[in-house]
Every structure is written in C-alpha cells, then in structure tokens.
Design a protein around this motif. Structure first.
Motif, PDB file in Angstrom:
ATOM      1  N   VAL A 142     -57.668  12.229  69.448  1.00 38.53           N
ATOM      2  CA  VAL A 142     -56.336  11.630  69.518  1.00 38.53           C
ATOM      3  C   VAL A 142     -55.367  12.583  68.825  1.00 38.53           C
ATOM      4  CG1 VAL A 142     -54.859   9.690  68.850  1.00 38.53           C
ATOM      5  CG2 VAL A 142     -57.242   9.268  69.508  1.00 38.53           C
ATOM      6  N   LEU A 143     -54.347  13.007  69.551  1.00 41.52           N
ATOM      7  CA  LEU A 143     -53.256  13.813  68.988  1.00 41.52           C
ATOM      8  C   LEU A 143     -52.123  12.839  68.722  1.00 41.52           C
ATOM      9  CD1 LEU A 143     -53.399  16.884  71.405  1.00 41.52           C
ATOM     10  CD2 LEU A 143     -54.679  16.477  69.295  1.00 41.52           C
ATOM     11  N   LEU A 144     -51.778  12.655  67.449  1.00 39.42           N
ATOM     12  CA  LEU A 144     -50.968  11.515  67.043  1.00 39.42           C
ATOM     13  C   LEU A 144     -49.734  11.933  66.253  1.00 39.42           C
ATOM     14  CD1 LEU A 144     -50.795   8.403  66.809  1.00 39.42           C
ATOM     15  CD2 LEU A 144     -52.439   8.553  64.933  1.00 39.42           C
ATOM     16  N   LEU A 160     -55.765  14.147  65.082  1.00 37.44           N
ATOM     17  CA  LEU A 160     -54.922  15.229  64.599  1.00 37.44           C
ATOM     18  C   LEU A 160     -53.481  14.762  64.495  1.00 37.44           C
ATOM     19  CD1 LEU A 160     -55.134  18.892  65.212  1.00 37.44           C
ATOM     20  CD2 LEU A 160     -52.964  17.835  65.801  1.00 37.44           C
ATOM     21  N   ALA A 161     -52.913  14.887  63.303  1.00 37.97           N
ATOM     22  CA  ALA A 161     -51.494  14.599  63.111  1.00 37.97           C
ATOM     23  C   ALA A 161     -50.710  15.760  63.707  1.00 37.97           C
ATOM     24  CB  ALA A 161     -51.180  14.452  61.625  1.00 37.97           C
ATOM     25  N   ARG A 191     -50.990  15.773  52.354  1.00 37.91           N
ATOM     26  CA  ARG A 191     -51.882  15.012  51.478  1.00 37.91           C
ATOM     27  C   ARG A 191     -52.029  13.578  52.001  1.00 37.91           C
ATOM     28  NH1 ARG A 191     -50.033  16.909  47.247  1.00 37.91           N
ATOM     29  NH2 ARG A 191     -48.244  15.526  46.998  1.00 37.91           N
ATOM     30  N   ARG A 192     -50.931  12.994  52.414  1.00 38.26           N
ATOM     31  CA  ARG A 192     -50.979  11.610  52.915  1.00 38.26           C
ATOM     32  C   ARG A 192     -51.786  11.513  54.212  1.00 38.26           C
ATOM     33  NH1 ARG A 192     -46.155   7.543  54.714  1.00 38.26           N
ATOM     34  NH2 ARG A 192     -47.480   5.708  54.908  1.00 38.26           N
ATOM     35  N   THR A 193     -51.637  12.491  55.111  1.00 39.94           N
ATOM     36  CA  THR A 193     -52.420  12.434  56.356  1.00 39.94           C
ATOM     37  C   THR A 193     -53.914  12.529  56.041  1.00 39.94           C
ATOM     38  OG1 THR A 193     -52.141  14.813  56.798  1.00 39.94           O
ATOM     39  CG2 THR A 193     -50.612  13.307  57.885  1.00 39.94           C
ATOM     40  N   GLU A 194     -54.257  13.340  55.077  1.00 37.10           N
ATOM     41  CA  GLU A 194     -55.667  13.443  54.678  1.00 37.10           C
ATOM     42  C   GLU A 194     -56.155  12.123  54.082  1.00 37.10           C
ATOM     43  OE1 GLU A 194     -58.349  15.956  51.518  1.00 37.10           O
ATOM     44  OE2 GLU A 194     -56.614  16.969  52.427  1.00 37.10           O
ATOM     45  N   PHE A 250     -56.742  11.267  58.751  1.00 36.70           N
ATOM     46  CA  PHE A 250     -56.572  12.251  59.819  1.00 36.70           C
ATOM     47  C   PHE A 250     -57.606  13.364  59.645  1.00 36.70           C
ATOM     48  CE2 PHE A 250     -52.450  10.261  60.264  1.00 36.70           C
ATOM     49  CZ  PHE A 250     -52.170  10.395  61.618  1.00 36.70           C
ATOM     50  N   SER A 251     -58.078  13.899  60.741  1.00 34.00           N
ATOM     51  CA  SER A 251     -59.039  15.003  60.719  1.00 34.00           C
ATOM     52  C   SER A 251     -58.362  16.326  60.429  1.00 34.00           C
ATOM     53  CB  SER A 251     -59.747  15.112  62.074  1.00 34.00           C
ATOM     54  OG  SER A 251     -60.295  13.878  62.454  1.00 34.00           O
TER      55      SER A 251
END
Length: 125
Positions: free
Chosen positions: A46-48, A76-77, A88-91, A95-96
């Motif tokens: 998913v590309l998000l 993936l963001a 940091r927040r996506t991690e 998120f991968s």
C-alpha cells in the motif's frame, strides 16, 4: 498494490508508473475506501499519502496494522513531509518506509521489488 492519495491526479500517475514497472495496481482517494479495498483484495503493498482529508494516512496505517492479517503488508508513506518528526511518527504508527514527494520512481521500484523478493521469494512480478 494499492495507491491511496486524495489528490486523484497524483494517485493515478503513481498507479500508472508502478503498472509500467510490472505491478498490478489499484487506486483510491480516501482512507475509508482504502480500508475497504484492502479487505476485499488483500494487496501486498500500500502506497499511502499521509495528509488526506477525513482520515489521515496515519490512521489508515494504524487500522491496517491492528489486524494481524496485514503483518507482512508493505505500507509506504508517500508524502510532501520529510522532516524528522514526521518520519519518526510514520515509523511509530507502523509504516514500513517513508518517501517524500515527488517520489523517486527508480528508488521506489527498488524498494518494492526488494520487499517482494524478501517476503515472497519473487524477484520479479
């Protein structure tokens, strides 16, 4: 693969680019549709987009990660925000990986093929 972005032109452009690289892809333009399509079609990737109206990409990712069935999914963001706090927040939400827009297509393809090979043992799609 599912491409999710509230900017329809951006979503469709990325969808076509990944299709030209050999991936099967769908696109949608909001978080609720993304959650529904993931359950119906079970994409591996998913590309998000993060900054969507209604339901952010963060929330979509959290909901997907709350389901153990989506543990191997590569999320993936893809966003205009590349600062350390956003990364940091996506991690933290699961998120991968994280890429800033405009997405570097050769780098994206390298990441996607590496994930597929690692997860499914398939170097090519």
């Amino acid at each position: 693969m599912l491409v999710v972005d509230d900017n329809e032109a951006s979503a469709m452009t990325l969808k076509w680019a990944v299709e030209l690289s050999g991936f099967e892809a769908m696109a949608c333009f909001d978080g609720q549709s993304a959650l529904k399509l993931v359950e119906e079609f079970q994409p591996a990737i998913v590309l998000l987009d993060l900054g969507m109206a209604g339901m952010s990409g963060y929330e979509v990712c959290q909901r997907l990660r709350s389901n153990p069935q989506h543990g191997a999914m590569f999320i993936l963001a893809q966003t205009g925000w590349g600062d350390p706090q956003t990364r940091r927040r996506t991690e933290e939400v699961g998120f991968s990986d994280h890429m800033t827009k405009p997405v570097d297509l050769p780098l994206l393809m390298t990441k996607l093929h590496a994930h597929m090979e690692k997860t499914y043992g398939e170097p090519d799609l």
